[in-house]
Design a protein around this motif. Structure first.
Motif, short mmCIF file in Angstrom:
data_model
loop_
_atom_site.label_atom_id
_atom_site.label_comp_id
_atom_site.label_asym_id
_atom_site.label_seq_id
_atom_site.Cartn_x
_atom_site.Cartn_y
_atom_site.Cartn_z
N ALA A 109 -4.47 9.84 -12.79
CA ALA A 109 -4.14 8.55 -11.80
C ALA A 109 -4.81 7.25 -11.67
O ALA A 109 -6.14 7.29 -12.30
CB ALA A 109 -4.23 8.90 -10.35
N GLU A 110 -4.34 6.15 -11.74
CA GLU A 110 -4.80 4.84 -11.91
C GLU A 110 -5.18 4.34 -10.52
O GLU A 110 -3.98 4.10 -9.76
CB GLU A 110 -4.20 3.84 -12.72
N ARG A 160 -5.58 1.07 -7.97
CA ARG A 160 -5.39 -0.14 -8.21
C ARG A 160 -5.28 -0.89 -6.72
O ARG A 160 -5.27 -0.23 -5.61
CB ARG A 160 -3.91 -0.60 -8.74
N PRO A 197 -0.14 -0.88 -4.03
CA PRO A 197 0.95 -0.29 -4.49
C PRO A 197 2.04 -1.24 -4.49
O PRO A 197 2.25 -2.22 -3.63
CB PRO A 197 1.31 1.00 -3.91
N THR A 198 3.27 -1.21 -5.24
CA THR A 198 4.51 -2.01 -5.22
C THR A 198 5.38 -1.11 -4.21
O THR A 198 5.01 0.02 -4.10
CB THR A 198 5.18 -2.09 -6.59
N GLN A 232 6.67 2.04 -6.12
CA GLN A 232 5.57 3.03 -6.33
C GLN A 232 5.46 3.89 -4.87
O GLN A 232 5.35 5.24 -4.75
CB GLN A 232 4.42 2.48 -6.59
N ALA A 265 1.21 6.67 -2.57
CA ALA A 265 1.10 5.56 -3.51
C ALA A 265 -0.45 4.91 -3.43
O ALA A 265 -0.63 3.74 -3.58
CB ALA A 265 1.95 4.76 -3.14
N VAL A 270 -2.54 5.78 -5.58
CA VAL A 270 -3.24 5.59 -7.21
C VAL A 270 -1.76 5.54 -7.72
O VAL A 270 -0.86 5.80 -7.32
CB VAL A 270 -3.92 6.97 -7.48
N GLY A 271 -1.89 5.04 -9.07
CA GLY A 271 -0.70 4.96 -9.88
C GLY A 271 -0.30 6.21 -10.46
O GLY A 271 -1.06 7.32 -10.40
N LYS A 315 1.30 8.52 -13.72
CA LYS A 315 1.48 8.51 -14.89
C LYS A 315 2.58 9.62 -15.43
O LYS A 315 2.54 10.52 -15.00
CB LYS A 315 0.13 8.91 -15.82
N ASN A 323 6.11 0.84 -12.09
CA ASN A 323 4.97 0.49 -12.75
C ASN A 323 4.80 -0.84 -13.36
O ASN A 323 3.59 -1.29 -13.85
CB ASN A 323 4.51 1.55 -13.54
N HIS A 355 2.16 -10.96 -9.99
CA HIS A 355 1.20 -10.38 -10.73
C HIS A 355 0.18 -11.68 -11.69
O HIS A 355 -0.71 -11.56 -11.84
CB HIS A 355 1.48 -9.29 -11.79
#
Length: 285
Positions: free
Chosen positions: A2-3, A5, A8-9, A12, A50, A52-53, A55, A84, A90
């Motif tokens: 997981a990423e 950030r 979240p959007t 997500q 949400a 983490v991102g 994958k 994503n 952005h």
């Protein structure tokens, strides 16, 4: 797997809620999902929130565990890919605080935006010169290039009010918002004219709370309430401080803010009087 950030959007957030629902329907615990991915349960919880991102390879493994068909899995993964993708904002991350990027995403997906503003014209209704004067005060050390970027971001947000899918915007403003000098008298006249024009749009309702109406229940500060056509998303209230923001989605919290908005709307000047109120104040600039 997981990423992390900054924020979240909306896409997500929705997918995280759907993953939670799928896990619960499949009768799987956090531990079951964590074992399948060889991670700890905290990671699974963060995925569903949400925080983490996501994958695709790991989402796919969970979906198969939850019993989705090949076709359903492929459809879900396409949504992951879409969610994503960076939003249009952005490219403004150099002037967009991490805590505000979620706001822009929520704003762009909302079907209804209700706002109370006691200090300044809401960003979605600002003219370019009013926004520039306001931002110059808020960021006194910014050079002209940075100010231009901040103004462009604010003007870009306003595009959501155009087109057939535009949200309904219902804003309640204190009278002092209209009397506070931001920029030159010419800037204020242009801003007041713009508010008249915007208030004539079908999807925009603008109300003014006059000084004469006395105290009202929203005097603690500005806030916005977002409502969505997305079944998984509850109402979300946004409140802001000097260095951050809070996003409230628990029903008791959002219900309290909604009640305050309704009470302020009843206390404000009736909607048909808005244009006359704006016209009278414009004469003073």
């Amino acid at each position: 797997m997981a990423e992390a950030r900054s924020a979240p959007t909306v896409g997500q957030i929705v997918l995280g809620l759907r993953l939670r629902d799928l896990r619960e329907r499949a009768g799987c615990s956090f531990a079951d999902a964590a074992d399948a991915l060889s991670v700890n349960t905290t990671t699974v919880r963060r995925m569903e929130k949400a925080e983490v991102g996501l994958k695709p390879p790991y989402v796919e493994k969970l979906l198969r565990m939850y019993g989705l068909s090949e076709e359903e899995t492929a459809s879900f993964l396409s949504l992951v890919d879409e969610a994503n993708r960076p939003g249009w904002w952005h490219s403004f991350r150099d002037v967009l605080p991490p805590w505000f990027s979620l706001y822009v995403s929520l704003e762009g997906e909302a079907s209804l935006i209700r706002a109370y503003e006691p200090h300044c014209v809401p960003g979605l209704l600002q003219t370019e010169e009013y926004a520039r004067a306001l931002l110059r005060t808020g960021f006194p050390s910014a050079d002209e290039e940075e100010l231009d970027r901040r103004v462009q971001l604010r003007m870009g947000r306003q595009r959501l009010l155009e087109g057939p899918d535009a949200p309904v915007l219902w804003a309640v403003l204190d009278e002092q918002v209209l009397r506070r000098h931001v920029g030159s008298p010419e800037v204020m006249r242009e801003q007041l004219d713009h508010l008249v024009e915007m208030s004539r749009r079908q999807n925009i309702t603008l109300q003014i709370i006059p000084f004469a109406s006395g105290a009202h229940p929203g005097m603690f500060g500005p806030f916005q309430l977002f409502r969505f056509d997305i079944p998984e998303l509850p109402d979300i209230v946004y409140t802001e401080s000097l260095t951050g923001a809070a996003y409230l989605d628990q029903r008791p919290d959002t219900a309290a803010y909604l009640e305050v908005l309704d009470r302020m709307g009843a206390q404000a000047a009736p909607v048909p009087h808005t244009e006359a109120v704006l016209g009278e104040i414009r004469k003073e600039f």
